[in-house]
Design an enzyme around this catalytic site. Structure first.
Site, short mmCIF file in Angstrom:
data_model
loop_
_atom_site.label_atom_id
_atom_site.label_comp_id
_atom_site.label_asym_id
_atom_site.label_seq_id
_atom_site.Cartn_x
_atom_site.Cartn_y
_atom_site.Cartn_z
CG ASN A 114 -1.74 1.25 1.35
OD1 ASN A 114 -2.64 1.49 0.53
ND2 ASN A 114 -1.42 2.10 2.32
CD GLN A 180 4.37 3.79 7.40
OE1 GLN A 180 3.47 4.29 8.06
NE2 GLN A 180 4.80 2.57 7.61
CG ASP A 182 -1.45 5.23 1.03
OD1 ASP A 182 -0.78 5.30 2.06
OD2 ASP A 182 -2.59 4.73 0.97
NE ARG A 210 0.06 -8.87 8.95
CZ ARG A 210 0.13 -7.54 9.04
NH1 ARG A 210 0.92 -6.83 8.25
NH2 ARG A 210 -0.56 -6.90 9.96
CG ASP A 212 0.91 -3.80 6.15
OD1 ASP A 212 0.74 -4.11 7.34
OD2 ASP A 212 0.99 -2.63 5.74
CE1 TYR A 216 -7.80 1.19 5.43
CE2 TYR A 216 -5.75 -0.01 5.77
CZ TYR A 216 -6.99 0.41 6.23
OH TYR A 216 -7.38 0.06 7.49
CG LEU A 217 -4.32 -2.31 -2.27
CD1 LEU A 217 -4.16 -3.48 -3.22
CD2 LEU A 217 -2.98 -2.03 -1.58
CD GLU A 219 -5.55 6.08 -2.84
OE1 GLU A 219 -5.41 6.27 -4.07
OE2 GLU A 219 -4.84 5.29 -2.20
CD GLU A 254 -3.03 -5.21 8.88
OE1 GLU A 254 -3.02 -4.68 10.00
OE2 GLU A 254 -2.62 -4.63 7.87
CG HIS A 319 3.47 -6.69 14.62
ND1 HIS A 319 2.57 -7.56 14.04
CD2 HIS A 319 3.51 -5.59 13.83
CE1 HIS A 319 2.09 -7.00 12.93
NE2 HIS A 319 2.64 -5.81 12.78
C1 NOJ Z 1 -0.17 -2.91 9.79
C2 NOJ Z 1 1.01 -3.39 10.56
O1 NOJ Z 1 0.62 -4.51 11.34
C3 NOJ Z 1 1.51 -2.26 11.41
O2 NOJ Z 1 2.53 -2.68 12.27
C4 NOJ Z 1 1.96 -1.14 10.52
O3 NOJ Z 1 2.34 -0.03 11.30
C5 NOJ Z 1 0.85 -0.72 9.55
N1 NOJ Z 1 0.24 -1.84 8.91
C6 NOJ Z 1 1.39 0.19 8.47
O4 NOJ Z 1 2.13 -0.55 7.56
#
Ligand code: NOJ
Ligand code: CA
Length: 613
Positions: A114, A180, A182, A210, A212, A216-217, A219, A254, A319
Site C-alpha cells: 500500500n 509512509q 501511499d 501476509r 499488509d 486501502y490500495l 482511493e 490484513e 506486534h
Molecule cells: C499494519 C502493521 O501490522 C503495522 O505494524 C503497521 O504499522 C501498519 N500496517 C502500516 O504498515
C-alpha cells in the site's frame, strides 16, 4: 538467484496446508542476534529453527525484513529487492526458507504494497516535480480536501491523511504515518511492479505473504477509501498470478474490519486464501473478564460462511496494539477500564500490552485463551514469546513495548545477544516478574510443567485432529453463561442437520444475555461456519473426527449441563490425557469445570475401551 527447496515430505502436495497450520509470528529484529551487533538477524533465526520445530509450529510469519529506515518497524520499505543489511542478505532469506522446509516448516513474509517509506527512491523522485517518470507513482493533490471520508488510523500521531511536501508544492496521501506515502495503484506501472515483487520473493521460495493494509490500495472521491471494487479487482489479479505460477502458496489479508466486510477479501475463493479475524480477538479477552461466553458466541454467529479452501487467521496478540476498532464504544470503554488501567498502556485505538500482562500473569487464563485459539475455527497465529509468557514494557514508545528481545536464557541480554547492553535495539525485560531471569526458554525447557511444554503438548494434540483446522463448529447450548461448549465436526461426522440441542423445541440455541440483556442472534441451524455447508454425512463410512470443547470462562468452578443427546452412546475421551469419560446417555451430559478450566473430548462410537483408544 538463490532458490529454496520445497517443503519436505508429502505435505508439499497439499495446497490447502494453511487450513491446518499453526503460524508463529517472528520479529527478526528481536529473535536472535547471530553477530553480536545488538540486532536480531536472519542467520540468528536460522539457528533457532530447531526450537520452532520442537514447539510444533507449521509456518513462520516474518515481519518485514526489507531495506527500511525502520520508522515503522520495517513497514516503511525503502527497497523491495533487498534485505535490511543488519538482518542479512537475500541469500540468507533463501537459506532460511531452505532450512525451514527441511524441517517441514513453511515461511511467509509481510508484503507491504500500500505504501513505501518516504526514503524510497521512487518517492524521492516522485516528489521532485510534477513531470518526472515517477511523478504519478504516489497520490498527489493540490489541496488536502479529497477523500475526507477516509478515517485516520494512527490517531496518536497523525491529524490528517494528507501531508504537505514543500519540494513538490503539493500534498501527498498516506493512510499510516506521514513518512509512509501511499503508492498510486491507478498507475499501471505501480500495479505491475508490485506483481514483480511478489514473483521475486516467491521465486526465492517463500510460501506466501501476509498482505499488509490491503483495504486501502485505491482511493475514490465520496468513499472511505476502503474495500473499493478496484482493490478487489487487483487482489483477484494477484491471486490468479500466484495460483497459476506458484500453486500452494498462501495470501493472508490484513483487513481490520467486521466479518461481513472482511469476507469479501476471500472473494469467491479467488482473492485471499486467508483473512485475519480481527473482531474475535478482543471478544476472547472480554469473555474471560466478564466471565460470559456471549462476546464469543455473538461474533461467531455474525461471521458469514467462507468459500471452500479458505481459512480465518485467528490470534490473541501480535506486534501491534490490541486493536479495539472492531468493538462498540461501550465495549471499548470496558476493555480500556479492565485492561489498560494505566493510560500509558493505551496505543492508538487499542492497548499496547502482551498476553501475559493482560491476564495479570495468570497462567490459567493464558492457557484457557490459548485453548480457545487452538480450537475455534481458523488457523491460530502465535506471537513470539507468548509461548513462555513474556511481558511488555509500556514505557517504550509506539508499539516497541511488545517487541522486546526474545528471552532465551537467564544470561546476559536474555541470551538474545552478546552485544553490549547499550547497543541492543531495545532493552530486554528485566523486572522481577516478567524479566528474563524469571521468564526464559531455557528454564521452561527444563521444567516439564512449564507453559512452554504445555503449549507444545497442545499443538501436538491439535495436529492429531485436523478437524480443528477444517471442520465445522456447532455451539452446544448450556444454561450456565460462564460455560462455552462447541463441537468441531468433520464432514464425515454423523449429523441430524446441525442440531446440538438434544431435540429441544427451541432448537437449544437461545444465547440469551448479551451485555445489554438483549437476546443474542440465534445460531444458524446446521451451518458449518467454516465452509457454509450443512453438516451432513459424507457417506464415506470413515471414522468421523468429532471433538467437543468445553471451557469455563469464570474464575470459580462451574457446572455445565450439555444437551448432547444426539450423540447418545458415544464416549468422550479427554484428549490431553486420553482419559475415557462416561458415555453420553439420554440425559444432558454433566461436566464440572475447575476455575478457567477447559476440556477437549474426542467423541468415539460405543463404550470407552480400557485404554481410552
Ligand atoms: C499494519 C502493521 O501490522 C503495522 O505494524 C503497521 O504499522 C501498519 N500496517 C502500516 O504498515
Ligand atoms: Ca545481528
Amino acid at each position: 538467484m538463490a532458490r529454496a527447496r520445497p517443503v519436505s515430505g508429502t505435505a508439499s502436495k497439499d495446497v490447502h496446508w494453511y487450513q491446518r497450520a499453526v503460524f508463529y509470528e517472528v520479529l527478526v529484529r528481536g529473535f536472535f542476534d547471530s553477530n553480536d551487533d545488538g540486532t536480531g538477524d536472519i542467520p540468528g533465526l536460522i539457528s533457532k529453527l530447531d526450537y520452532i520445530q520442537w514447539l510444533g509450529v507449521d509456518c513462520i510469519w516474518l515481519l518485514p525484513f526489507y531495506e527500511s529506515p525502520l520508522r515503522d518497524g520495517g513497514y516503511d520499505i525503502s527497497d523491495y529487492w533487498t534485505v535490511l543489511p543488519e538482518y542479512g542478505q537475500v541469500a540468507d532469506v533463501a537459506q532460511l526458507v531452505d532450512e525451514a522446509h527441511r524441517r517441514g516448516i513453511r515461511v511467509i513474509a509481510d508484503l507491504v504494497i500500500n505504501h513505501t517509506s518516504d526514503q524510497h527512491p521512487w518517492f524521492r523522485e516522485s516528489r521532485q516535480d510534477r513531470t518526472n517518470p515517477k511523478a504519478d507513482w504516489y497520490v498527489w493533490s493540490d489541496d488536502d480536501q479529497r477523500y475526507r471520508d477516509a478515517r485516520i488510523i494512527f490517531v496518536d500521531t497523525e491529524k490528517s491523511n494528507w501531508e504537505w511536501d514543500p519540494q513538490r508544492g503539493q500534498y501527498y496521501w498516506h493512510r499510516f504515518f506521514a513518512h509512509q506515502p501511499d503508492l498510486n495503484f491507478d498507475n499501471p506501472e505501480v500495479a505491475d511492479t508490485m506483481l514483480d515483487v511478489v514473483r521475486y520473493w516467491l521465486d526465492i521460495g517463500l510460501d506466501g505473504f501476509r498482505l499488509d493494509a490491503v483495504p486501502y490500495l485505491f482511493e475514490r472521491d465520496g468513499t472511505d477509501g476502503e474495500n473499493l471494487p478496484e482493490t478487489h479487482d487487483y487482489l483477484r489479479r494477484l491471486r490468479k498470478e500466484v495460483d497459476s505460477l506458484y500453486p500452494g502458496k498462501v495470501l493472508l489479508a490484513e483487513a481490520n474490519q467486521w466479518p461481513e466486510d472482511v469476507v469479501h477479501y476471500f472473494g469467491d475463493g479467488d482473492e485471499c486464501h486467508m483473512c485475519f479475524h480481527f473482531p474475535l480477538m478482543p471478544r476472547m479477552f472480554m469473555a474471560v473478564r466478564r466471565e460470559q461466553r456471549y462476546p464469543i458466541t455473538e461474533i461467531l454467529a455474525r461471521t458469514p460462511p467462507i468459500p471452500e479452501g479458505c481459512s480465518w487467521g485467528i490470534f490473541l496478540r501480535n506486534h501491534d496494539e490490541l486493536t479495539l476498532e472492531m468493538v462498540t464504544d461501550e465495549e471499548r470503554d470496558y476493555m480500556w477500564s479492565e485492561y489498560a488501567k494505566d493510560p500509558r498502556m493505551k496505543r492508538n485505538i487499542g492497548i499496547g500490552r502482551r498476553l501475559a500482562t493482560l491476564v495479570d500473569n495468570d497462567r490459567r487464563v493464558a492457557e484457557l485463551l490459548h485453548s480457545l485459539l487452538f480450537s475455534l475455527p481458523g488457523s491460530p497465529v502465535l506471537y513470539y514469546g507468548d509461548e513462555i509468557g513474556m511481558g511488555d514494557n509500556i514505557y517504550l514508545g509506539d508499539r516497541d513495548g511488545v517487541r522486546t528481545p526474545m528471552q532465551w536464557a537467564p544470561d546476559r541480554n536474555a541470551g538474545f545477544s552478546r552485544a553490549d547492553f547499550a547497543q541492543l535495539y531495545l532493552p530486554p525485560l528485566m523486572d522481577p516478574v516478567y524479566g528474563f531471569q524469571a521468564v526464559n526458554v531455557e528454564a521452561q525447557m527444563r521444567n516439564p510443567s512449564s507453559q512452554l511444554h504445555w503449549m507444545r503438548r497442545m499443538l501436538e494434540v491439535r495436529r492429531q485432529h485436523p478437524v480443528f483446522g477444517t471442520g465445522g463448529i456447532e455451539i452446544v447450548s448450556t444454561d450456565n453463561p460462564s460455560a462455552l461448549a462447541y463441537i468441531r465436526l468433520s464432514d464425515g461426522g454423523h449429523s441430524d442437520g446441525g442440531r446440538s440441542d438434544g431435540g429441544r423445541s427451541d432448537g437449544g440455541r437461545s444465547e440469551g444475555g448479551r451485555f445489554d440483556g438483549d437476546e443474542a442472534p440465534r445460531w444458524p441451524d446446521g451451518d458449518n461456519l467454516s465452509t457454509g455447508k450443512p453438516l451432513t454425512p459424507d457417506g464415506s463410512g470413515g471414522p468421523a473426527d468429532i471433538v467437543l470443547c468445553v471451557s469455563n470462562l469464570s474464575r470459580f468452578a462451574q457446572p455445565a449441563q450439555l444437551p448432547l443427546q444426539r450423540w447418545e452412546g458415544m464416549s468422550p475421551i479427554e484428549l490431553l490425557g486420553r482419559t475415557p469419560f462416561p458415555p453420553i446417555g439420554e440425559l444432558p451430559y454433566f461436566v464440572t469445570l475447575p476455575p478457567y478450566g477447559f476440556y477437549w473430548f474426542g467423541l468415539v462410537a460405543g463404550p470407552p475401551s480400557p485404554t481410552g483408544d
